[in-house]
Design a protein around this motif. Sequence first.
Motif, PDB file in Angstrom:
ATOM      1  N   GLY A 148       0.811  -1.212   0.000  1.00 17.04           N
ATOM      2  CA  GLY A 148       0.000   0.000   0.000  1.00 17.04           C
ATOM      3  C   GLY A 148       0.841   1.257   0.000  1.00 17.04           C
ATOM      4  O   GLY A 148       0.304   2.365   0.001  1.00 17.04           O
ATOM      5  N   GLY A 149       2.169   1.103   0.002  1.00 22.48           N
ATOM      6  CA  GLY A 149       3.064   2.250  -0.057  1.00 22.48           C
ATOM      7  C   GLY A 149       3.234   2.756  -1.474  1.00 22.48           C
ATOM      8  O   GLY A 149       2.557   2.306  -2.409  1.00 22.48           O
ATOM      9  N   LEU A 150       4.162   3.681  -1.633  1.00 19.39           N
ATOM     10  CA  LEU A 150       4.362   4.320  -2.930  1.00 19.39           C
ATOM     11  C   LEU A 150       4.694   3.318  -4.022  1.00 19.39           C
ATOM     12  O   LEU A 150       4.000   3.243  -5.044  1.00 19.39           O
ATOM     13  CB  LEU A 150       5.481   5.363  -2.817  1.00 19.39           C
ATOM     14  N   ASP A 151       5.740   2.526  -3.826  1.00 20.03           N
ATOM     15  CA  ASP A 151       6.202   1.641  -4.893  1.00 20.03           C
ATOM     16  C   ASP A 151       5.149   0.635  -5.324  1.00 20.03           C
ATOM     17  O   ASP A 151       4.845   0.507  -6.510  1.00 20.03           O
ATOM     18  CB  ASP A 151       7.464   0.890  -4.435  1.00 20.03           C
ATOM     19  N   THR A 152       4.602  -0.111  -4.372  1.00 16.42           N
ATOM     20  CA  THR A 152       3.689  -1.189  -4.754  1.00 16.42           C
ATOM     21  C   THR A 152       2.327  -0.669  -5.195  1.00 16.42           C
ATOM     22  O   THR A 152       1.633  -1.359  -5.949  1.00 16.42           O
ATOM     23  CB  THR A 152       3.522  -2.202  -3.611  1.00 16.42           C
ATOM     24  N   SER A 153       1.951   0.510  -4.756  1.00 13.27           N
ATOM     25  CA  SER A 153       0.699   1.095  -5.259  1.00 13.27           C
ATOM     26  C   SER A 153       0.837   1.449  -6.730  1.00 13.27           C
ATOM     27  O   SER A 153      -0.061   1.169  -7.542  1.00 13.27           O
ATOM     28  CB  SER A 153       0.333   2.347  -4.448  1.00 13.27           C
TER      29      SER A 153
ATOM     30  N   GLY B 210       3.765  -7.779  11.606  1.00 17.03           N
ATOM     31  CA  GLY B 210       3.856  -7.009  12.836  1.00 17.03           C
ATOM     32  C   GLY B 210       3.977  -5.515  12.659  1.00 17.03           C
ATOM     33  O   GLY B 210       4.139  -4.793  13.643  1.00 17.03           O
ATOM     34  N   GLN B 211       3.900  -5.024  11.430  1.00 20.88           N
ATOM     35  CA  GLN B 211       3.968  -3.590  11.207  1.00 20.88           C
ATOM     36  C   GLN B 211       2.660  -2.918  11.639  1.00 20.88           C
ATOM     37  O   GLN B 211       1.603  -3.528  11.638  1.00 20.88           O
ATOM     38  CB  GLN B 211       4.271  -3.275   9.744  1.00 20.88           C
ATOM     39  N   GLU B 212       2.769  -1.670  12.023  1.00 22.45           N
ATOM     40  CA  GLU B 212       1.567  -0.911  12.398  1.00 22.45           C
ATOM     41  C   GLU B 212       0.858  -0.491  11.131  1.00 22.45           C
ATOM     42  O   GLU B 212       1.371   0.286  10.335  1.00 22.45           O
ATOM     43  CB  GLU B 212       1.968   0.324  13.218  1.00 22.45           C
ATOM     44  N   GLU B 213      -0.343  -1.004  10.918  1.00 21.94           N
ATOM     45  CA  GLU B 213      -1.027  -0.775   9.655  1.00 21.94           C
ATOM     46  C   GLU B 213      -2.534  -0.843   9.847  1.00 21.94           C
ATOM     47  O   GLU B 213      -3.040  -1.629  10.656  1.00 21.94           O
ATOM     48  CB  GLU B 213      -0.590  -1.846   8.640  1.00 21.94           C
ATOM     49  N   ASP B 214      -3.253  -0.030   9.097  1.00 21.04           N
ATOM     50  CA  ASP B 214      -4.710  -0.108   9.039  1.00 21.04           C
ATOM     51  C   ASP B 214      -5.051  -1.023   7.867  1.00 21.04           C
ATOM     52  O   ASP B 214      -5.075  -0.597   6.712  1.00 21.04           O
ATOM     53  CB  ASP B 214      -5.318   1.289   8.838  1.00 21.04           C
ATOM     54  N   TRP B 215      -5.307  -2.277   8.175  1.00 20.66           N
ATOM     55  CA  TRP B 215      -5.466  -3.259   7.113  1.00 20.66           C
ATOM     56  C   TRP B 215      -6.747  -3.059   6.307  1.00 20.66           C
ATOM     57  O   TRP B 215      -6.799  -3.424   5.126  1.00 20.66           O
ATOM     58  CB  TRP B 215      -5.402  -4.669   7.691  1.00 20.66           C
TER      59      TRP B 215
ATOM     60  N   ALA C 204      -8.910  -1.612   1.028  1.00 22.69           N
ATOM     61  CA  ALA C 204      -9.714  -0.686   0.225  1.00 22.69           C
ATOM     62  C   ALA C 204      -8.856  -0.015  -0.848  1.00 22.69           C
ATOM     63  O   ALA C 204      -9.288   0.144  -2.004  1.00 22.69           O
ATOM     64  CB  ALA C 204     -10.354   0.357   1.132  1.00 22.69           C
ATOM     65  N   LYS C 205      -7.637   0.382  -0.473  1.00 18.21           N
ATOM     66  CA  LYS C 205      -6.762   1.042  -1.430  1.00 18.21           C
ATOM     67  C   LYS C 205      -6.357   0.096  -2.553  1.00 18.21           C
ATOM     68  O   LYS C 205      -6.307   0.476  -3.735  1.00 18.21           O
ATOM     69  CB  LYS C 205      -5.528   1.577  -0.718  1.00 18.21           C
ATOM     70  N   GLY C 206      -6.081  -1.167  -2.194  1.00 19.34           N
ATOM     71  CA  GLY C 206      -5.713  -2.139  -3.204  1.00 19.34           C
ATOM     72  C   GLY C 206      -6.825  -2.358  -4.218  1.00 19.34           C
ATOM     73  O   GLY C 206      -6.573  -2.406  -5.427  1.00 19.34           O
ATOM     74  N   MET C 207      -8.036  -2.482  -3.726  1.00 17.68           N
ATOM     75  CA  MET C 207      -9.169  -2.663  -4.634  1.00 17.68           C
ATOM     76  C   MET C 207      -9.380  -1.430  -5.503  1.00 17.68           C
ATOM     77  O   MET C 207      -9.640  -1.535  -6.706  1.00 17.68           O
ATOM     78  CB  MET C 207     -10.424  -2.989  -3.831  1.00 17.68           C
ATOM     79  N   ALA C 208      -9.234  -0.243  -4.899  1.00 15.55           N
ATOM     80  CA  ALA C 208      -9.435   0.999  -5.644  1.00 15.55           C
ATOM     81  C   ALA C 208      -8.351   1.212  -6.698  1.00 15.55           C
ATOM     82  O   ALA C 208      -8.586   1.889  -7.706  1.00 15.55           O
ATOM     83  CB  ALA C 208      -9.462   2.187  -4.679  1.00 15.55           C
ATOM     84  N   THR C 209      -7.180   0.634  -6.465  1.00 15.11           N
ATOM     85  CA  THR C 209      -6.071   0.816  -7.402  1.00 15.11           C
ATOM     86  C   THR C 209      -6.100  -0.209  -8.527  1.00 15.11           C
ATOM     87  O   THR C 209      -5.310  -0.130  -9.460  1.00 15.11           O
ATOM     88  CB  THR C 209      -4.723   0.749  -6.642  1.00 15.11           C
ATOM     89  N   GLY C 210      -6.991  -1.191  -8.444  1.00 14.04           N
ATOM     90  CA  GLY C 210      -7.155  -2.106  -9.565  1.00 14.04           C
ATOM     91  C   GLY C 210      -6.972  -3.580  -9.279  1.00 14.04           C
ATOM     92  O   GLY C 210      -6.985  -4.401 -10.195  1.00 14.04           O
TER      93      GLY C 210
ATOM     94  N   ILE D 177      -4.812 -10.561   2.767  1.00 11.62           N
ATOM     95  CA  ILE D 177      -3.942 -10.154   3.870  1.00 11.62           C
ATOM     96  C   ILE D 177      -3.705 -11.366   4.757  1.00 11.62           C
ATOM     97  O   ILE D 177      -4.640 -11.940   5.314  1.00 11.62           O
ATOM     98  CB  ILE D 177      -4.570  -9.006   4.670  1.00 11.62           C
ATOM     99  N   SER D 178      -2.459 -11.762   4.883  1.00  9.23           N
ATOM    100  CA  SER D 178      -2.092 -12.949   5.662  1.00  9.23           C
ATOM    101  C   SER D 178      -1.415 -12.531   6.960  1.00  9.23           C
ATOM    102  O   SER D 178      -0.463 -11.744   6.948  1.00  9.23           O
ATOM    103  CB  SER D 178      -1.140 -13.848   4.867  1.00  9.23           C
ATOM    104  N   ASP D 179      -1.904 -13.056   8.071  1.00  8.28           N
ATOM    105  CA  ASP D 179      -1.300 -12.794   9.372  1.00  8.28           C
ATOM    106  C   ASP D 179      -0.142 -13.785   9.571  1.00  8.28           C
ATOM    107  O   ASP D 179      -0.363 -14.953   9.866  1.00  8.28           O
ATOM    108  CB  ASP D 179      -2.334 -12.941  10.486  1.00  8.28           C
ATOM    109  N   LEU D 180       1.072 -13.300   9.408  1.00  5.79           N
ATOM    110  CA  LEU D 180       2.259 -14.151   9.479  1.00  5.79           C
ATOM    111  C   LEU D 180       3.091 -13.878  10.731  1.00  5.79           C
ATOM    112  O   LEU D 180       4.244 -14.310  10.815  1.00  5.79           O
ATOM    113  CB  LEU D 180       3.128 -13.935   8.230  1.00  5.79           C
ATOM    114  N   ARG D 181       2.522 -13.180  11.703  1.00  3.95           N
ATOM    115  CA  ARG D 181       3.318 -12.740  12.849  1.00  3.95           C
ATOM    116  C   ARG D 181       3.929 -13.898  13.632  1.00  3.95           C
ATOM    117  O   ARG D 181       5.135 -13.907  13.913  1.00  3.95           O
ATOM    118  CB  ARG D 181       2.469 -11.861  13.766  1.00  3.95           C
ATOM    119  N   GLU D 182       3.120 -14.861  14.011  1.00  2.00           N
ATOM    120  CA  GLU D 182       3.655 -15.983  14.796  1.00  2.00           C
ATOM    121  C   GLU D 182       4.642 -16.810  13.975  1.00  2.00           C
ATOM    122  O   GLU D 182       5.701 -17.213  14.469  1.00  2.00           O
ATOM    123  CB  GLU D 182       2.518 -16.867  15.311  1.00  2.00           C
TER     124      GLU D 182
END
Length: 403
Positions: free
Chosen positions: A14-19, A41-46, A51-57, A63-68
Motif C-alpha cells: 500500500g506504499g508508494l512503490d507497490t501502489s 507485525g507492522q503498524e497498519e490499518d489493514w 480498500a486502497k488495493g481494490m481501488a487501485t485495480g 492479507i495474511s497474518d504471518l506474525r507468529e
Amino acid sequence: MAANINKIVLAYSGGLDTSVILKWLREEYQVPVVAFAADVGQEEDWDKVRAKGMATGAEKVIISDLREEFVRDYVFPAFRANAIYEGSYLLGTSLARPVIAREQVRIAEAEGADAVSHGATGKGNDQVRFELTYLALNPKLTIIAPWRIWDLNSRTKLMAYAEQHSIPVPVTKAKPYSSDENLLHISFEGGILEDPWNEPEESMFKLSVSPEKAPDVPTYIEMEFAGGNPVAINGEKLSPAAMLARLNTLGGANGIGRLDMVENRFVGMKSRGVYETPGGTILRCAHRDLETITLDREVMKIRDSLIPRYAELVYNGFWFSPEMKLLQRTMDNAQETVNGTVRLKLIKGNCIPVGRKSEQSLYQESFATFEEDQVYTQSDAGGFIRLNALRLTIQALVEKKKK
C-alpha cells in the motif's frame, strides 16, 4: 511483455512503490492482479490497505497474518544462531522477506496465478531475497520485477505517476524516507540519510525513545529460555510474537536498539541504513549471556566461527538453500543445553546482564572459587603451562642459537 501470463500475485504494502506497481501491472499486462499483503507485525490499518488495493485495480486483496510464523520460524532460529551481519545488523528486513515470499508462492498456487511480482528495486537486496525464494519453492512461476524493466526509475517519477493516476501515497517530497517495519525492527533509508554524515532526525524514530530521554531508573527483567528460545518474561509464558512485542515495548521505553550503519549490499554497493531493533537487541544480549554458562567452550568457538557465514546467507537471501539447512541444524544442535534464566538491567540505551542461572550450568563455584577448595590442585597448572609453552621455548632456543 510476456504474452502467456494469465494472473499475477503482487507482494503489496500500500506504499508508494507497490501502489504504483499495482496500477502499472494492470495497464501493462491486462490481466487480473491479486494484491497480497503480509502482516509481519507492522503498524497498519489493514482495512485501508484492502480498500486502497481494490481501488487501485486489484482483482482481490489477500492479507495474511504471518506474525507468529515469522517470529517462530525465522526470527527465533536466527537468534538461536546469534546471527548478526557485519557486526551490527540484526537482519530485521532480511528475515522477513523469505516468510513473505513463501506465502506469496502459496497464494499464487492457490489462486491459479502463473506470475509473481514485487516492489524491490534493481539496486537493493530485497529483489534477490524475494526471487531466490520464488525460484527455490516454485521455479515455474514467472517473475516480474518492474523496477528492472520500466522507466519510472526514481521516487520523483513514481510520485508523478501516482498523482497522474490519483493514487494516494504516504510519502511526500518534504520527507521522502523509505521505511520497512515488522515485529523485529523498523528500518529507514533515503532522503537526508543518503548522506552518511547527516545525523538522523529524532522525529523519525518510532519504536524507541532516545537514550537521553529514557528513564534514569533501570528496569529489571528476567528472561527464561528453553532450547535457545525465549519462553517467558518475569515468569509469564508468552507466544513467540507476543514475546517479541513485549521485548520491543521494554526496550523502546529504555532507549535500546538504535543502530546507524553503512552496510555492504549483496549487489556490491554500500548503503546507509538506520534501524530500531529494541526487542531483538535485548533477546540477543540475554541469549549470549545464558550461553556463557551452558555452552562448552569448544562448541562455542566452532559455533561462533559459523555466525558470519550464517548471517551472510540470511542477508543475501539464501534462507531456503541446502547450506542454510545444514547450518541451522548445526546451530540448533548446539542449543540443546541453552536452558535457564537471565536477569537483565535495562537503562538508558543499555542492556546489561546482571545474573544468570541454569540447571545445566557448566559454571561450578567449587572449581572457580578463590577460596580454599578440594577439587583443584593448583600445582598441576605448572605442568600445563610448560606443555603449552613448549613450542615457544623451542622457538626461543632456536633464535638464541642464531645469535
